[in-house]
Design a protein around this motif. Structure first.
Motif, short mmCIF file in Angstrom:
data_model
loop_
_atom_site.label_atom_id
_atom_site.label_comp_id
_atom_site.label_asym_id
_atom_site.label_seq_id
_atom_site.Cartn_x
_atom_site.Cartn_y
_atom_site.Cartn_z
N GLY A 495 -29.17 28.67 -24.30
CA GLY A 495 -30.07 29.82 -24.74
C GLY A 495 -29.36 30.81 -25.54
O GLY A 495 -29.77 31.97 -25.79
N VAL A 496 -28.11 30.25 -26.30
CA VAL A 496 -27.15 31.21 -26.86
C VAL A 496 -27.28 30.82 -28.57
O VAL A 496 -26.60 31.47 -29.30
N VAL A 497 -27.84 29.76 -28.95
CA VAL A 497 -28.07 29.32 -30.02
C VAL A 497 -29.15 29.72 -30.79
O VAL A 497 -30.46 29.25 -30.29
N PRO A 498 -29.46 30.27 -31.84
CA PRO A 498 -30.55 30.55 -32.54
C PRO A 498 -31.61 29.25 -32.74
O PRO A 498 -30.96 28.29 -33.28
N GLU A 499 -32.87 29.57 -32.51
CA GLU A 499 -33.64 28.42 -32.78
C GLU A 499 -33.29 27.77 -34.12
O GLU A 499 -33.28 26.50 -34.45
N HIS A 500 -33.31 28.64 -35.33
CA HIS A 500 -33.14 28.09 -36.72
C HIS A 500 -31.99 27.36 -36.85
O HIS A 500 -31.91 26.30 -37.86
N VAL A 501 -30.94 27.43 -36.03
CA VAL A 501 -29.57 26.79 -36.34
C VAL A 501 -29.89 25.28 -35.83
O VAL A 501 -29.49 24.22 -36.50
N ILE A 502 -30.45 25.18 -34.88
CA ILE A 502 -30.51 23.91 -34.04
C ILE A 502 -31.47 22.90 -35.21
O ILE A 502 -31.49 21.81 -35.26
N PHE A 503 -32.63 23.74 -35.34
CA PHE A 503 -33.62 23.07 -36.15
C PHE A 503 -33.07 22.73 -37.66
O PHE A 503 -33.45 21.71 -38.14
N HIS A 504 -32.24 23.33 -38.10
CA HIS A 504 -31.52 23.24 -39.24
C HIS A 504 -30.73 21.94 -39.28
O HIS A 504 -30.88 21.06 -40.60
N CYS A 505 -30.07 21.74 -37.99
CA CYS A 505 -29.22 20.51 -38.10
C CYS A 505 -30.19 19.43 -37.80
O CYS A 505 -29.83 18.23 -38.57
N LEU A 506 -31.37 19.29 -36.99
CA LEU A 506 -32.33 18.28 -37.09
C LEU A 506 -32.71 17.96 -38.52
O LEU A 506 -33.08 16.74 -38.96
N LYS A 507 -33.07 19.12 -39.44
CA LYS A 507 -33.79 18.98 -40.61
C LYS A 507 -33.10 18.40 -41.66
O LYS A 507 -33.29 17.15 -42.39
N VAL A 508 -31.61 18.80 -41.52
CA VAL A 508 -30.66 18.21 -42.63
C VAL A 508 -30.27 16.75 -42.29
O VAL A 508 -30.26 15.89 -43.15
N SER A 509 -30.43 16.37 -40.93
CA SER A 509 -30.08 15.12 -40.62
C SER A 509 -31.22 13.99 -40.96
O SER A 509 -31.08 13.02 -41.15
#
Length: 643
Positions: A495-509
């Motif tokens: 729970g220390v990673v902002p939501e938008h960071v991890i979903f940004h990784c998924l979207k870029v990929s």
């Protein structure tokens, strides 16, 4: 002013005074303000509020003592146009303050002077810029004019002959010992409001109408802020960066909203009104504001009984959810903000310098050298301890060792130590992917009280991911990519990673659906996909992503191996729902017989078990059917007769 009024009379003093005070309280012309630049307009409004804040109290005090009663007591001086002060410079408006012939109250007379002022200030204030003026008015005259007793108010004061101010209950500000023995507070019967009940209602009616407009303003602005926050979050996910102009604009409107809410609360308390509900249930990003941390809902996650749970077992759940609370393990001063500790250190250094100045030059120089040497030795000692702690990092392979390392680090907490720790956890030894969950737990434990540690690591991993994406043609960086994405996934489960960071990784990929990015997506899904899907804060976005991934897999030409990777990852995150196997209901006699044959019977006691079986009620059909229909029963019985 009251004394001057009694000495010189209305014609020579009071009427002219009322004109100048009324001119200072006049509302500026909007047409003139439109000619100003934005900066000049804001500066003019700020100066006007500061000026009228004092004048409103002055004119109300003069009305309470009977000096200025109504606008009938005001007349413009003949030489006002030749004075140094001009209305155009003071309030941006050239207008005369004239009595209104039809402005009569319920009592038949003209309206009170402060009531006329409030009507002018509040009547056309659609942006509620004059709300701070009203707050000052309410705080100062809530009892004398509105008849509302505010808790903690100082009460009315009076000035004695020696100039000392004295409260109505007898306490004095002169500072003598007799003033400490205060008399009991006066009851409302002995300290009645100065305004009649009729006037109180007239004032309250104006304030209530204005308060209703303020509430509508609050609701309107809150919806606008929530909408802007959602747009900024979506823009960040799409572009991967925060635009400074958007961030500055958002922070500006949030601060303005906070001031408006604070002022409206004062008005609501005075009028007995209710503040509007400003919570936006649809805005899941309102509490984020770019901060770190997904909401942990362990009870919800553990309550998901159907399908695979979020954690593999109870030990894994404890590892990710039950973090040690450092506040109960180390002194609170070790967890304070670095800036506060630095300020305290500077203050102590200042005290040392002051004490050094009182010494002779030789003694002061010697003392200073000793302090420098002791500080250097202390810093060297702390640095060596930090080195020893960082050297232990590769050995932190259990939950207890990680928690103990976090506690030990708190005793070495400083800005330099935290920077060294962030750099150390960024450099995971090659081939030691087993350390990623351990390092993540250490960072998550410290991040509760040292947010710069989690922020530093997450920012580094985010920048590393973007850098690796720019160098996607480099095949030899595949191991670095997988290590980076696995690290982000482990931190996400804490729970220390902002939501938008991890979903940004998924979207870029997902946008660049190459073999490399397919492996990244699958690694993310296998390591934190179930967490994102089962977390109510991220579940909608994760469901949408999985649907998009399935559609893209079906329409885009990819290899069989990549297709298998995606199917396995999606199946692991969201397995299909299957009906539970229905358990056969057995009768007590059936359970008893099965226990005898399958559990109790062995080569040593089979004779005893057979005797128990012979004692059964074989005349009952149920017992006979059990042995006839069950092949296993029959075989076991044959083995019992012929062991």
């Amino acid at each position: 002013m009251s004394a001057l009024h009694q000495r010189f009379g209305p014609a020579e003093f009071t009427e002219i005074l009322g004109w100048f005070v009324g001119r200072g309280l006049a509302t500026p012309e909007k047409s003139l303000l439109k000619t100003f630049t934005t900066e000049a307009r804001e500066k003019e409004e700020k100066e006007r509020i500061t000026r009228q804040r004092v004048l409103l109290r002055v004119v109300t005090e003069l009305w309470l003592v009977g000096v200025l009663r109504t606008l009938d007591d005001v007349s413009r001086p003949d030489d006002a146009s030749r004075g140094k002060e001009s209305l155009s410079a003071a309030s941006g408006k050239t207008a005369d303050v004239k009595p209104k012939p039809n402005a009569t109250g319920k009592g038949g007379g003209a309206e009170p002077f402060p009531l006329e002022v409030l009507k002018d200030l509040l009547g056309h204030d659609r942006e509620h810029a004059n709300l701070p003026l009203l707050v000052i008015f309410v705080k100062a005259f809530s009892w004398d004019i509105l008849g509302v007793k505010e808790p903690g108010s100082e009460g009315r004061k009076m000035v004695e002959e020696d100039g000392a101010t004295k409260s109505i209950n007898g306490t004095s500000d002169a500072g003598d010992e007799s003033a400490e023995e205060s008399l009991p507070a006066e009851t409302p019967t002995n300290d009645p409001p100065l305004a009649s009940s009729e006037l109180q209602e007239r004032f309250k009616n104006i304030l209530k109408r204005y308060f209703e407009d303020v509430k509508a303003h609050l609701i309107r602005d809150q919806k606008s802020i929530s909408k802007q926050a959602r747009k900024d979050a979506e823009a960040y996910v799409k572009s991967g960066q925060v635009f400074e102009d958007r961030q500055a604009s958002y922070e500006k409107v949030v601060k303005a909203q906070e001031r408006l809410v604070s002022n409206a609360q004062v008005l609501a308390d005075a009028l007995g009104g209710e503040m509007p509900d400003l919570k936006d249930s649809e805005d899941t990003l309102a509490a984020g504001n770019g901060g770190i941390g997904l909401v942990k809902t362990g009870e919800y996650l553990r309550g998901e009984g159907d399908g695979a749970g979020i954690w593999e077992d109870e030990d894994e759940r404890r590892f990710y959810e039950n973090l040690v609370d450092l506040k109960g393990k180390v002194p609170g001063m070790l967890l304070e903000d670095g800036k506060k500790k630095k300020a305290d250190t500077d203050e102590q250094v200042g005290k040392k310098v002051d004490s050094t100045d009182a010494m002779t030059p030789d003694i002061a120089t010697a003392s200073t050298k000793e302090d420098d040497q002791s500080t250097a030795i202390a810093n060297k000692t702390i640095g060596a301890q930090v080195d020893a702690l960082l050297a232990r990092l590769p050995d932190l392979t259990s939950k207890d060792l990680i928690d103990q390392a976090a506690i030990d680090f708190c005793f070495l907490n400083s800005k330099a130590s935290r920077n060294r720790l962030v750099k150390a956890v960024q450099e995971v030894p090659k081939g030691r992917s087993d350390l990623l969950p351990c390092y993540s737990r250490l960072v998550a434990t410290l991040g509760k009280y040292m947010p710069d540690v989690t922020k530093g690591l997450v920012d580094h991993l985010d920048q590393e991911f973007r850098s690796l994406q720019r160098r996607k043609e480099k095949e030899f960086l595949g191991q670095a990519r997988l290590g980076n994405i696995r690290y982000l996934a482990e931190l996400t489960k804490f729970g220390v990673v902002p939501e938008h960071v991890i979903f940004h990784c998924l979207k870029v990929s997902l946008d660049d659906f190459s073999r490399m990015n397919i492996e990244i997506i699958c690694n993310l899904l296998e390591n934190c996909g179930r967490y994102l899907l089962r977390n109510p804060e991220t579940s909608p976005r994760m469901n949408s992503f999985l649907e998009t991934l399935k559609r893209k897999k079906s329409v885009q030409h990819i290899g069989q191996q990549e297709r298998m990777l995606i199917e396995n990852a999606v199946y692991y995150v969201d397995p299909p729902v299957r009906a539970a196997i229905q358990q056969k209901e057995r009768t007590p006699i059936d359970l008893f017989i099965r226990k005898l044959i399958y559990l109790d019977m062995n080569n040593r006691n089979f004779t005893k078990i057979l005797k128990q079986i012979r004692r059964l009620h074989w005349e009952e059909i149920e017992v006979s059917i059990l042995f006839v229909s069950s092949k296993k029963f029959s075989l076991n019985l044959v083995g019992c007769y012929y062991p």
